[in-house]
Scaffold this motif. Structure first.
Motif, PDB file in Angstrom:
ATOM      1  N   LEU A 110       0.903   4.729  -3.697  1.00 28.24           N
ATOM      2  CA  LEU A 110       2.205   5.314  -3.658  1.00 28.24           C
ATOM      3  C   LEU A 110       2.594   5.113  -2.251  1.00 28.24           C
ATOM      4  O   LEU A 110       4.060   5.010  -1.734  1.00 28.24           O
ATOM      5  CB  LEU A 110       2.143   6.716  -3.911  1.00 28.24           C
ATOM      6  N   SER A 111       1.844   5.398  -1.066  1.00 33.48           N
ATOM      7  CA  SER A 111       2.201   5.230   0.051  1.00 33.48           C
ATOM      8  C   SER A 111       2.578   3.864   0.536  1.00 33.48           C
ATOM      9  O   SER A 111       3.504   3.555   1.178  1.00 33.48           O
ATOM     10  CB  SER A 111       0.769   5.695   0.994  1.00 33.48           C
ATOM     11  N   ILE A 112       1.695   2.906   0.109  1.00 35.29           N
ATOM     12  CA  ILE A 112       2.262   1.509   0.206  1.00 35.29           C
ATOM     13  C   ILE A 112       3.501   1.008  -0.443  1.00 35.29           C
ATOM     14  O   ILE A 112       4.388   0.519   0.151  1.00 35.29           O
ATOM     15  CB  ILE A 112       1.001   0.456  -0.265  1.00 35.29           C
ATOM     16  N   ALA A 113       3.713   1.583  -1.698  1.00 33.68           N
ATOM     17  CA  ALA A 113       4.859   1.054  -2.614  1.00 33.68           C
ATOM     18  C   ALA A 113       6.072   1.769  -1.611  1.00 33.68           C
ATOM     19  O   ALA A 113       7.185   1.231  -1.792  1.00 33.68           O
ATOM     20  CB  ALA A 113       4.590   1.745  -3.978  1.00 33.68           C
ATOM     21  N   ARG A 114       5.943   3.022  -1.287  1.00 29.70           N
ATOM     22  CA  ARG A 114       7.046   3.599  -0.506  1.00 29.70           C
ATOM     23  C   ARG A 114       7.348   2.645   0.504  1.00 29.70           C
ATOM     24  O   ARG A 114       8.711   2.618   0.998  1.00 29.70           O
ATOM     25  CB  ARG A 114       6.714   5.235  -0.152  1.00 29.70           C
ATOM     26  N   GLY A 115       6.633   2.137   1.414  1.00 23.74           N
ATOM     27  CA  GLY A 115       6.625   1.311   2.519  1.00 23.74           C
ATOM     28  C   GLY A 115       7.518   0.209   2.215  1.00 23.74           C
ATOM     29  O   GLY A 115       8.556  -0.379   2.690  1.00 23.74           O
ATOM     30  N   VAL A 116       7.080  -0.409   1.001  1.00 26.65           N
ATOM     31  CA  VAL A 116       7.640  -1.705   0.461  1.00 26.65           C
ATOM     32  C   VAL A 116       9.053  -1.215   0.014  1.00 26.65           C
ATOM     33  O   VAL A 116      10.036  -2.163   0.389  1.00 26.65           O
ATOM     34  CB  VAL A 116       6.734  -2.237  -0.670  1.00 26.65           C
ATOM     35  N   CYS A 117       9.205  -0.399  -0.730  1.00 26.11           N
ATOM     36  CA  CYS A 117      10.524   0.093  -1.478  1.00 26.11           C
ATOM     37  C   CYS A 117      11.462   0.129   0.118  1.00 26.11           C
ATOM     38  O   CYS A 117      12.638   0.157  -0.397  1.00 26.11           O
ATOM     39  CB  CYS A 117      10.630   1.173  -2.176  1.00 26.11           C
ATOM     40  N   SER A 118      11.131   0.640   1.184  1.00 25.82           N
ATOM     41  CA  SER A 118      11.970   0.700   2.326  1.00 25.82           C
ATOM     42  C   SER A 118      12.473  -0.395   2.928  1.00 25.82           C
ATOM     43  O   SER A 118      13.387  -0.508   3.731  1.00 25.82           O
ATOM     44  CB  SER A 118      11.150   1.813   3.256  1.00 25.82           C
ATOM     45  N   LEU A 119      11.730  -1.648   2.528  1.00 32.73           N
ATOM     46  CA  LEU A 119      11.611  -2.736   3.103  1.00 32.73           C
ATOM     47  C   LEU A 119      12.677  -3.951   2.421  1.00 32.73           C
ATOM     48  O   LEU A 119      13.241  -4.684   2.859  1.00 32.73           O
ATOM     49  CB  LEU A 119      10.697  -3.621   3.434  1.00 32.73           C
ATOM     50  N   THR A 120      12.752  -3.636   0.914  1.00 30.36           N
ATOM     51  CA  THR A 120      13.560  -4.341   0.000  1.00 30.36           C
ATOM     52  C   THR A 120      14.192  -3.558  -1.177  1.00 30.36           C
ATOM     53  O   THR A 120      13.387  -2.651  -1.594  1.00 30.36           O
ATOM     54  CB  THR A 120      12.676  -5.443  -0.350  1.00 30.36           C
ATOM     55  N   ASP A 121      15.394  -3.886  -1.323  1.00 32.84           N
ATOM     56  CA  ASP A 121      15.899  -3.093  -2.640  1.00 32.84           C
ATOM     57  C   ASP A 121      15.611  -3.940  -3.926  1.00 32.84           C
ATOM     58  O   ASP A 121      15.965  -3.358  -4.889  1.00 32.84           O
ATOM     59  CB  ASP A 121      17.488  -2.921  -2.455  1.00 32.84           C
ATOM     60  N   ASP A 122      15.106  -5.024  -3.798  1.00 33.12           N
ATOM     61  CA  ASP A 122      14.952  -5.858  -5.250  1.00 33.12           C
ATOM     62  C   ASP A 122      13.534  -5.381  -5.981  1.00 33.12           C
ATOM     63  O   ASP A 122      12.603  -5.558  -5.307  1.00 33.12           O
ATOM     64  CB  ASP A 122      14.464  -7.361  -4.579  1.00 33.12           C
ATOM     65  N   ARG A 123      13.611  -4.775  -6.935  1.00 34.68           N
ATOM     66  CA  ARG A 123      12.752  -4.422  -7.963  1.00 34.68           C
ATOM     67  C   ARG A 123      11.485  -5.237  -7.956  1.00 34.68           C
ATOM     68  O   ARG A 123      10.374  -4.577  -8.043  1.00 34.68           O
ATOM     69  CB  ARG A 123      13.368  -3.757  -9.086  1.00 34.68           C
ATOM     70  N   ILE A 124      11.954  -6.456  -8.342  1.00 36.72           N
ATOM     71  CA  ILE A 124      10.860  -7.294  -8.753  1.00 36.72           C
ATOM     72  C   ILE A 124       9.947  -7.676  -7.567  1.00 36.72           C
ATOM     73  O   ILE A 124       8.754  -7.635  -7.473  1.00 36.72           O
ATOM     74  CB  ILE A 124      11.520  -8.719  -9.269  1.00 36.72           C
ATOM     75  N   GLU A 125      10.423  -7.853  -6.302  1.00 37.23           N
ATOM     76  CA  GLU A 125       9.750  -8.064  -5.003  1.00 37.23           C
ATOM     77  C   GLU A 125       9.284  -6.597  -4.754  1.00 37.23           C
ATOM     78  O   GLU A 125       8.090  -6.794  -4.214  1.00 37.23           O
ATOM     79  CB  GLU A 125      11.007  -8.166  -3.771  1.00 37.23           C
ATOM     80  N   GLN A 126       9.732  -5.489  -4.961  1.00 34.34           N
ATOM     81  CA  GLN A 126       8.797  -4.022  -4.925  1.00 34.34           C
ATOM     82  C   GLN A 126       7.715  -4.471  -5.475  1.00 34.34           C
ATOM     83  O   GLN A 126       6.723  -3.871  -5.094  1.00 34.34           O
ATOM     84  CB  GLN A 126       9.738  -3.148  -5.197  1.00 34.34           C
ATOM     85  N   TYR A 127       7.793  -4.670  -6.704  1.00 35.10           N
ATOM     86  CA  TYR A 127       6.612  -4.562  -7.807  1.00 35.10           C
ATOM     87  C   TYR A 127       5.604  -5.610  -7.278  1.00 35.10           C
ATOM     88  O   TYR A 127       4.294  -5.286  -6.792  1.00 35.10           O
ATOM     89  CB  TYR A 127       6.859  -4.801  -9.134  1.00 35.10           C
ATOM     90  N   TRP A 128       5.870  -6.644  -6.758  1.00 32.67           N
ATOM     91  CA  TRP A 128       4.905  -7.897  -6.492  1.00 32.67           C
ATOM     92  C   TRP A 128       4.130  -7.568  -5.157  1.00 32.67           C
ATOM     93  O   TRP A 128       3.080  -7.868  -5.003  1.00 32.67           O
ATOM     94  CB  TRP A 128       5.566  -9.055  -6.738  1.00 32.67           C
ATOM     95  N   ILE A 129       5.086  -7.254  -4.524  1.00 33.20           N
ATOM     96  CA  ILE A 129       4.433  -7.167  -2.969  1.00 33.20           C
ATOM     97  C   ILE A 129       3.506  -6.011  -3.078  1.00 33.20           C
ATOM     98  O   ILE A 129       2.550  -5.960  -2.326  1.00 33.20           O
ATOM     99  CB  ILE A 129       5.573  -7.094  -1.896  1.00 33.20           C
ATOM    100  N   SER A 130       4.151  -4.691  -3.424  1.00 37.60           N
ATOM    101  CA  SER A 130       3.254  -3.543  -3.688  1.00 37.60           C
ATOM    102  C   SER A 130       1.849  -3.824  -4.310  1.00 37.60           C
ATOM    103  O   SER A 130       0.843  -3.446  -3.826  1.00 37.60           O
ATOM    104  CB  SER A 130       4.024  -2.413  -4.423  1.00 37.60           C
ATOM    105  N   THR A 131       1.919  -4.485  -5.388  1.00 36.78           N
ATOM    106  CA  THR A 131       0.428  -4.658  -6.305  1.00 36.78           C
ATOM    107  C   THR A 131      -0.247  -5.567  -5.537  1.00 36.78           C
ATOM    108  O   THR A 131      -1.525  -5.324  -5.532  1.00 36.78           O
ATOM    109  CB  THR A 131       0.889  -5.148  -7.607  1.00 36.78           C
ATOM    110  N   LYS A 132       0.354  -6.881  -4.827  1.00 42.24           N
ATOM    111  CA  LYS A 132      -0.419  -7.774  -4.393  1.00 42.24           C
ATOM    112  C   LYS A 132      -1.133  -7.041  -3.021  1.00 42.24           C
ATOM    113  O   LYS A 132      -2.184  -7.488  -2.877  1.00 42.24           O
ATOM    114  CB  LYS A 132      -0.045  -8.881  -4.378  1.00 42.24           C
TER     115      LYS A 132
END
Length: 307
Positions: free
Chosen positions: A139-161
């Motif tokens: 969740l900490s990493i995902a919140r960080g990624v979500c603050s960098l991009t609004d694209d939901r698909i980018e959020q998912y793939w960058i967070s998980t990878k």
């Protein structure tokens, strides 16, 4: 060598030269040169991440290549992106059908449930999911990624990878805490801060492992942690140790004025936005002084274990 370079930079600045502009121009020219090739050189991209901070406009693309979200062949990017998009939609639809997400579910929790479903280990009970040791770090990493991009698909793939890549370090987190203590003793010249933190058990109660597991995504402001993530994705998790030490040293004076463990831990849990860049700059300077910028990443994912 580092001291000589720093002295020369200081001297040139005093004389009115704008070295930052020269560095930015060099970065832009070099990254453009790397990204124009039809087959991207992963080794050189990692090395670039270790030498410089990525320009914001290229950061997410480079991350996606280094994390394996996009292939090195640029001709294949559109096809692979389409496949990634479809996979995202299938997983998201599966959670919707299972009624495990709704419009009220926080985005980072949706991403974690999608990650678990894709891994085939989504528990039936929400409480069991929250007990998962991966929960807070993801969740900490995902919140960080979500603050960098609004694209939901980018959020998912960058967070998980990024999480999957970083999760392999789990067994080293305790050793990173131990190395943080060693580094703090080395950098705190008079040892006043170290002894003060030790006497108040701050180093025992502060969730350093959570800081490392979440890659400082919930600690540093978004304008600062992305430069740290460049180094981690480039292959050096050691930078995280210097970030922790830099936090302690940056707030040395207020910490020395406190004599309550809870007050100190609360104070350290969230770095003020206007202090984030200072913390990161000092951490990068310490990291470079100890040879971090000299690391040569391998063609496969490289994990730097030096300090």
């Amino acid at each position: 060598m580092t001291e000589e370079r720093n002295f020369r930079q200081y001297y040139y600045k005093k004389c009115g030269f704008r070295l930052e502009d020269e560095v930015e121009e060099k970065k832009s020219v070099e990254i453009l040169s790397l990204l124009k090739d039809p087959f991207l050189d992963v080794h050189k991209l990692r090395l670039f991440c270790l030498r410089f901070s990525l320009p914001a406009m290229y950061r997410l693309m480079v991350w996606k290549v280094l994390l394996g979200i996009l292939p090195t062949s640029q001709d294949s990017h559109k096809f692979v992106t389409d496949q990634r998009n479809q996979q995202y939609k299938d997983i998201h639809h599966g959670l919707t059908v299972l009624r495990r997400i709704s419009s009220q579910t926080p985005e980072e929790e949706i991403l974690f449930k999608m990650y678990l479903l894709d891994q085939g280990c989504l528990p039936f009970e929400e409480t069991n999911m929250r007990r998962d040791p991966r929960y807070s770090g993801f969740l900490s990493i995902a919140r960080g990624v979500c603050s960098l991009t609004d694209d939901r698909i980018e959020q998912y793939w960058i967070s998980t990878k990024f999480f999957s890549y970083f999760h392999q370090l789990d067994e080293d987190f305790q050793s990173m805490v131990d190395k943080t203590v060693i580094c703090l003793k080395k950098e705190d010249c008079d040892l006043k801060l170290f002894h003060h933190l030790e006497q108040n058990n701050v180093l025992d109660y502060l969730p350093l492992i959570d800081w490392f597991r979440g890659c400082f995504g919930d600690v540093l402001p978004e304008t600062s942690f992305e430069r740290i993530w460049d180094k981690v994705i480039g292959g050096s998790q050691t930078i995280l140790i210097y970030v922790a030490v830099s936090i302690f040293l940056t707030f040395k004076r207020p910490l020395l004025s406190m004599n309550n463990t809870d007050d100190m831990i609360t104070y350290l849990r969230k770095i003020p936005t206007d202090c984030g860049d200072r913390v990161v700059n000092d951490a990068l300077e310490m990291w470079q002084k100890n040879g971090g910028y000299l690391i040569q990443p391998d063609t496969d994912i490289h994990i730097d274990k030096s300090i």
